[in-house]
Design an enzyme around this catalytic site. Structure first.
Site, PDB file in Angstrom:
ATOM      1  CB  SER A  87      -0.839   0.002   1.280  1.00 42.39           C
ATOM      2  OG  SER A  87      -1.453   1.268   1.472  1.00 42.39           O
ATOM      3  CE1 TYR A 110      -4.182  -2.382   4.864  1.00 43.33           C
ATOM      4  CE2 TYR A 110      -3.502  -0.103   4.588  1.00 43.33           C
ATOM      5  CZ  TYR A 110      -3.923  -1.296   4.044  1.00 43.33           C
ATOM      6  OH  TYR A 110      -4.084  -1.409   2.682  1.00 43.33           O
TER       7      TYR A 110
HETATM    8  C1  BGC Z   1      -6.164   1.584   2.093  1.00 48.26           C
HETATM    9  C2  BGC Z   1      -7.340   2.462   1.806  1.00 48.26           C
HETATM   10  C3  BGC Z   1      -6.893   3.890   1.522  1.00 48.26           C
HETATM   11  C4  BGC Z   1      -5.806   3.902   0.478  1.00 48.26           C
HETATM   12  C5  BGC Z   1      -5.264   5.307   0.221  1.00 48.26           C
HETATM   13  C6  BGC Z   1      -5.130   1.725   1.021  1.00 48.26           C
HETATM   14  O1  BGC Z   1      -4.026   0.954   1.364  1.00 48.26           O
HETATM   15  O2  BGC Z   1      -6.596   0.235   2.130  1.00 48.26           O
HETATM   16  O3  BGC Z   1      -8.211   2.436   2.928  1.00 48.26           O
HETATM   17  O4  BGC Z   1      -7.974   4.660   1.033  1.00 48.26           O
HETATM   18  O5  BGC Z   1      -4.743   3.087   0.900  1.00 48.26           O
HETATM   19  O6  BGC Z   1      -5.013   6.014   1.390  1.00 48.26           O
END
Ligand code: BGC
Length: 255
Positions: free
Chosen positions: A143, A156
């Site tokens: 991410s 996360y």
């Molecule tokens: C998350 C989302 C978020 C996106 C951008 C992703 O990794 O799961 O919840 O909107 O990143 O911030």
């Protein structure tokens, strides 16, 4: 076709980005394993869609945070499909709570699925690939939050940051075996993980304001990058994170 005769396992591929990746990889000639937990119907639907387009697919249920289930996922794939060329760590979850109130059990669940899972899967896949002796591809869907803080999402972000260093370290260790390891770091992609944002116009507008390209990304756009990184064309890419975020990592925050 870019992945002819390859065998790919994609975790959490009954929906979202994972589904787009298995569909795309199958179109490029790979035989794919749709890993899922619980949502049997969705996984079977993905498999039927691929088969009706003359692709090869199979669904296997495995909770990636459990070493025995990961082992079974890999063994069953080897038995039915003969080998493993590509392993995509895609499954992931997030729950948002302010840091000082973050429940410990949710911290443990997120670390188990988003970080321990990819460790177990990469280890099991690497062992199989080393035994096969002709290289392989490990991809983690991390991410932008492997690098970018996100208030209310501490576990996360911690897991995704951990995934960045897991990737960098094992990329070096596995390089002598011609196994490449890379992260794909998506920004805001229109999938069920962001259902809360998609349902709230004001928050959605705020999020779009943080993306220079001003729109959600599509799961298929992430799949196209995954297909490239899994292909022979990407043989010299390893140990890197590839951002796909509409410029989110480059927004300055200034007016
Ligand atoms: C998350 C989302 C978020 C996106 C951008 C992703 O990794 O799961 O919840 O909107 O990143 O911030």
């Amino acid at each position: 076709m870019k992945l002819q005769d390859k065998v790919a396992i994609v975790t959490g591929s009954a929906s979202g980005i994972g589904k787009a990746i298995v569909m795309g990889m199958a179109r490029e000639g790979a035989a794919v394993v749709v890993d899922y937990v619980g949502n049997n119907d969705a996984a079977n639907q993905v498999v039927s869609q691929i088969r009706s387009a003359a692709g090869k697919a199979q669904a296997i249920e495995a909770d990636i945070s459990d070493p025995a289930q990961v082992n079974n996922l890999v063994q069953q794939t080897l038995e039915t499909m003969g080998r493993i060329d590509i392993f995509v760590n895609n499954a992931g979850l997030e729950y948002k709570h302010p840091f000082t109130e973050y429940p410990f059990d949710l911290w443990q669940e997120i670390i188990a699925v988003d970080l321990t899972g990819p460790f177990l899967c990469a280890q099991a896949a690497a062992k199989a690939m080393i035994q096969q002796g002709d290289g392989g591809r490990i991809l983690n869907i991390s991410s932008v939050h492997e690098d970018l803080p996100m208030p209310t999402n501490a576990p996360y972000c911690a897991a995704k940051g951990g995934l960045r260093m897991l990737m960098r370290t094992i990329a070096v260790e596995l390089a002598p075996h011609k196994i490449t390891v890379n992260n794909i770091a998506p920004g805001a992609i229109f999938t069920p993980i962001d259902a809360d944002v998609e349902a709230n116009a004001a928050i959605e507008k705020q999020l779009m304001g943080e993306i220079p390209l001003g729109r959600w990304g599509k799961p298929e756009e992430v799949a196209a990058l995954a297909i490239f990184l899994a292909s022979d064309a990407a043989a010299y890419c390893t140990g890197s994170t590839f951002f796909i975020d509409g410029g989110m990592m480059r927004q300055s925050g200034s007016l």
